[in-house]
Design an enzyme around this catalytic site. Structure first.
Site: not given
Lengths: 447, 447, 447, 447
Positions: C180, C272, C278, C280, C311
């Site tokens: 930070r 599915s 299934k 997933n 720069r």
């Protein structure tokens, strides 16, 4: 201690300090011959120079130290060569490295190393593709659970999976053929790539050096056009990715819960005395490590292409260890995949059993298709979906759930149902696809 | 041949095969002592084990070969150690590596290497920050052209540029202090990280081994939580980026057309006999190469963090050569930047001259500010803009163009104009900013 | 269409065009206030400028087009702001962006975005760590197979695995706190970082702008010292790696053959219809994708640190989309891991059953330790090894093989054997280790 | 706001959400036609499906939201398409996406996008190569300082530098031709790549869909064999590297101190009102940014190749945004390099003047060669080296130093010396090399 784990002896020899030195010396000898033929240096200087172009004559440690001060390897090598020649024939010494720049020697030497490396890779690829073709053909009837997202999906065959591996390898063989004319070329341009120190004989000398070394003559020097060598990196990067895919599949197949295929264990490889049930996928680990490392190295080669003016600063230097590393890791991974493919232990029975783990749900679509002609597609789908829901909750298999449904049994005899539930009948085009890949393989072999 | 170019001897020693081996042996010796103290192994086994924990007793080549078959370095090392102990005291041999797993030895050995490496890096950072502080302070009045997008912008001082370099180095010193407690920790967990083979004495043994080795005791084993070691990679990656920035600035300053600062040339470094006007930035090249290579290697370490379960497959292996490489390249680059900073040849006169290359246009804003109190900001701006347009077309300097404008001369005496055109009067807060950075440096030195 | 899959709405808002614009406008407003207070611009100019510093007043599409020609976003923003102010108060318009450069606005705007992003990340990390602590504590008695190299090794608990996940998260929380003060800083330096256009009031103005925006004042402008922002990339890179590790573990646990733990499925997620078996791992997929993508993006940030002079050219530009992308992917992955951790479905029964898959071999070491006091360590080891060999061949469990061995049963009662074969008695220090991690968590929560 | 800076409108259209959606819908329409022809679905279903395969019919925002829950884009697209068809023809709706899997639609859609993207790239490459050929041919007599390691080396021509750029572009054109047959292929395999849901008609359907879409038919589905798409990434990665090299050269040439060539400034591009002397290399910055970003993205594509089984988890997902990003950044960079090449402002006079910056030292070798026939090579070299030392110290030019040396003037008339010192006579083979590259260009144009 890890050199030999990740790299073969053969590829390490190619990219050893000795290999690097000999590549540069081969360039210097060929340059002397060509320059003499073009009348730029006396013919008498050739033999003394040639006689010192043998890596064994040099002290590697001294050269390495000198490279540190010089900022590259060619400067100390040319100095050492000159000094060696001088002690035998002072006149000849002044014609060493005639008209060339450090990068000419380093890049051409590198190309000679790459030629040797690619030959090793291609030979291993040839052998690997034969092994994979055997697996694809031999296991065309070995039914297994096709898996997507790490979940069982629908049946396939182990032959088709192996065909997938093979398919990528055939493309890699083609890629390696395609890049040859761009990669296996001479580098010779002198200080700024103009061949300025050779007056009007530069083109002639370049052609002669290329012919002497068995390399192609490029349109112009490529000191800061690095796509030629970067393409070796990307091509091997693609290859390593495909090898990693094979290793990933094999290592997942070796899981204790799966046990469908194992890399060969010969010679105590991968064993564990304290955990006798373990069979560590040592080869797969090496391949996966290479597949994890090479992409980062390829990105270095690509980023380093932004080279300044006629010869670059820093980005060229970034290539020096990176490209050999890529070649070594790729070749090392390839050797391990060959070992895997040559000795893969396939447990066809366990593959078949796995299909039943989901109580027949993998065949739901097949049953639906069997019912459709009799019930209409929509109703067929609904009935099967209902049976699936029952089976998915556990307790019953899909077969049991279907047999318990009068609407189903009214239209489908048990034998018909069992045919639909037999995964061998749900393989679609696996055979034809395997044949298509094998045809590519056959064609590749003939090329 | 390139090892010594990119790496210091000291860092190579740390990450040599011998260094790796000794790290593991130090772990084994400490483990034996701790296990005996906890009553897990006989006290009599300790001395025989300790006596064999010296890297010089082992044949590196044999270990390397065995690592190839075993898939890691610890298995053959433990075997060799056991066999060495056995030939002296068969009873003791059975207590070697008691309750530990390969990764415990490898990771703790690595941490010991990292401790040595970070100490080298921190010492060089301390010295570098002192050199940069001298440059920043000593050149606070060395006016130069500030450059943005590779174009002259407005004046600055070389002192401020050096302060910018220093500012980043001070932050890197702080980062290295912050990661110590996370990195310099023991690894000891046994096969699955539970310390299972030590019954209820595991915590006690772990604490003792950590204390013995001067490492912190982590909350738990981190076999597959690799953020600790990956953070070494990212921290050194950040450092190498800052080093690359310094090298880029120096190499651009060394351009033939610029010639404002040069890395030291001592000992024929960077010279070219055939092109005597050249002064190759050899050190900068090495640093830029490292800055191009390390990011790709860091990405490998980050990608490899996705390790499976209790101990990973392949991704752990991907770390083995990658992290040492990052450490070596970073340390090598750092040593070169120290060399640059210690001996940088600054040509203050040429820096001052460069400001005039744009015929005073860099001072346009300053003139505008001088005119504003007299003409109003808007008119002042317009007049200066017009003069700039004249000067930008060439032929005249901004001073000449302004002096040719009656509206300007009516309100600004030549002396006033010249004061506005003096870059020393356009430096804003460079001094205060340098002081702020030096205060950070002073604070850092006291920590 | 994929934005919402990989990123949360909240983080997308932070890094939207609007967010970027507002960040720059906040800078411009604060600068006007500070410059007026320092007497550099009239106090009367402040309100008109402030009134136009609201993103909603601008046409994003027009700004985007103008950015294309200008080469960055600040130039068109400052132009548009000036023009808006001008139409209300022509005098005030001339004091817009007073003494600042484009990069001041862009970098400070970025820092404001990063502050918002890190706050989101930290809040999610706090919540995630609480969830993981619950899993670690709640499953300290959930025995499971510890797995190494994707193979069953020795028993552990699911609680310890979750503690490992938590342990890394606690370190990431600490890292975010540490960076930070280096990241949340003002950027203000003017054209070349000297604050030259502010005469001797630069330091005062910078301090005021920083205070106004709630940022720290850095020692000096950091236009080309990019370690501050690159560190955000590396820190989130480390975090994403740890998140990927969690997702990898979960996705492997969800395999059809394993089924030990599943990410929550709520709302049809991952289902599915054609393959009802299934489930997933959709969340895991998103996390793994992020863990695969972020490392390459981090390497871009590191490589881009080599910025020129005051720069940089091109490398600064390389950051513009890359760092926001890293933040968004990391935050998106974190949100998915929270979802996983909050709703993880753990199947403790299946975890327990899996231990028996290897017929008790996982407990071989435990039996050996039980026999040792009675038979001596060496003989105990030999007997168990023999029984293991029998069991490994299949057919019998280790228990059966041991019970069939008279030498074993002579010294070990069945009850004793069963105690040794109970994985709950082979967990070593899992409880103490979990406690150690929870203590870290508690400490972290209090900080 | 940065989209338009880094990408062309045309390429953004290709990879817009709309482009992605239309690619999938084109696949669905072709699939319906082919399935009907093969008798798998009723012919009557085709027209209703086709009628809804237009991206404009769909609500992008809704689809994006649904993709978040589904985990990919195809599932919601197929659902939306089905629902659209259903509202018109319920019977037809059941034949949408017949036998295909999500990845079939997504990958084939991607291939269609890639085809459009590669066409754009190839058209720009054709035009760029013509521009570069003009530069190479037109500046074959524009003498300039060849630079190595950012230092003046020996003379070359700007024509040869441009030929170097062109040479790489010609190879990239060839690479793009070579990858076409591997990349522009159909993806169609069904759930596990077996075409299982199409019974024995799969091969026929696949062939028909491929023909319909103008794609090649691959040997087999490539759901987890990602070398095809990864090769697009590597090929464009190589291209972007070469583009970055051009931009680096141009940006260095634009330095205030160099000023030899500038990218065109038209339309206020790159101008700075407060710093009128600046001419920012805006196009070069964009190209350099792309060249810094693409390598990291390529590494992601390569690392993601390690995909599991029949369809991968997470690594496939990692491709989704990464490959389009690579295409867009490469195409954007290419457009900027076209702009640079089309309008490059070459200052031949300044190039010629730069040669004299080193007071003739660049020609030392040429003088040495002129003296050698008269004095012997060794003595010639010594004399020139001595004169160089004098000139290098400053004050005198090499010419003056040589003319002050009686040994030199005794053998070389002033006119001879001046001929040797004329850089036009030290160009070696630049003309022949340019011709060789132009011949490649001519050949490429004819292909």
């Amino acid at each position: 201690m890890l050199d030999a784990l990740f790299r073969t002896d053969a590829i390490r020899a190619v990219f050893s300090d000795r290999g690097r030195l000999q590549g540069m010396l081969d360039f210097e000898a060929a340059l002397a011959r060509a320059a003499a033929r073009a009348g730029l240096i006396p013919q008498a200087a050739v033999a003394p120079i040639e006689s010192q172009c043998h890596a064994d004559l040099y002290d590697m440690e001294l050269l390495a130290r000198a490279a540190e001060a010089a900022g590259n390897t060619a400067i100390p090598v040319v100095k050492a060569l000159t000094s060696h020649v001088e002690s035998r024939d002072p006149g000849a010494a002044r014609h060493v490295h005639w008209g060339a720049t450090s990068q000419d020697a380093m890049d051409t030497g590198l190309v000679l190393q790459l030629r040797a490396a690619l030959a090793l890779v291609e030979a291993d690829l040839d052998a690997l593709s034969d092994s994979l073709a055997r697996l694809a053909d031999g296991h065309r009837n070995t039914v297994m659970a096709g898996r997507t997202w790490l979940q069982h999906a629908v049946p396939t065959t182990f032959g088709l999976r192996a065909a997938g591996w093979l398919s990528s390898i055939e493309r890699h063989r083609r890629r390696l053929r395609e890049i040859r004319p761009r990669v296996l070329v001479l580098q010779l341009g002198g200080a700024a790539g103009t061949l300025g120190a050779m007056g009007d004989r530069g083109m002639e000398v370049a052609a002669a050096v290329a012919a002497d070394l068995g390399l192609s003559l490029p349109d112009m020097p490529w000191h800061t056009q690095r796509d030629r060598v970067a393409e070796v990196a990307t091509t091997l990067g693609l290859l390593t990715g495909s090898l990693g895919k094979i290793a990933r599949d094999v290592s997942l197949s070796m899981q204790t819960e799966v046990g469908e295929a194992s890399e060969p264990a010969g010679g105590g490889r991968g064993g564990s005395s304290s955990m006798p049930h373990k069979r560590n996928p040592v080869s797969a680990a090496v391949v996966l490590a290479a597949a994890a490392r090479v992409p980062g190295l390829v990105s270095v080669m690509l980023a380093a292409m932004v080279q300044e003016h006629e010869r670059g600063l820093g980005n060229w230097h970034a290539e020096w260890e990176t490209l050999p590393e890529i070649c070594m890791l790729a070749a090392g991974a390839l050797a391990q995949v060959r070992r895997i493919a040559d000795g893969l232990e396939v447990d066809a029975a366990r593959m078949r059993e796995a299909i039943d783990l989901t109580r027949g749900l993998m065949l739901a679509e097949a049953v639906s298709m069997a019912l459709a002609p009799k019930l209409g597609r929509k109703l067929a789908h609904q009935l099967v979906e209902r049976a699936c829901a029952v089976a998915a909750k556990g307790g019953q298999s899909l077969r049991e759930a279907l047999l318990a449904d009068a609407q189903v049994t009214a239209h489908l005899a048990t034998a018909e149902l069992d045919r639909a539930l037999d995964p061998r009948n749900a393989l679609g085009c696996t055979d034809a696809l395997i044949d298509a890949v094998l045809a590519e393989h056959g064609g590749g072999a003939r090329r």
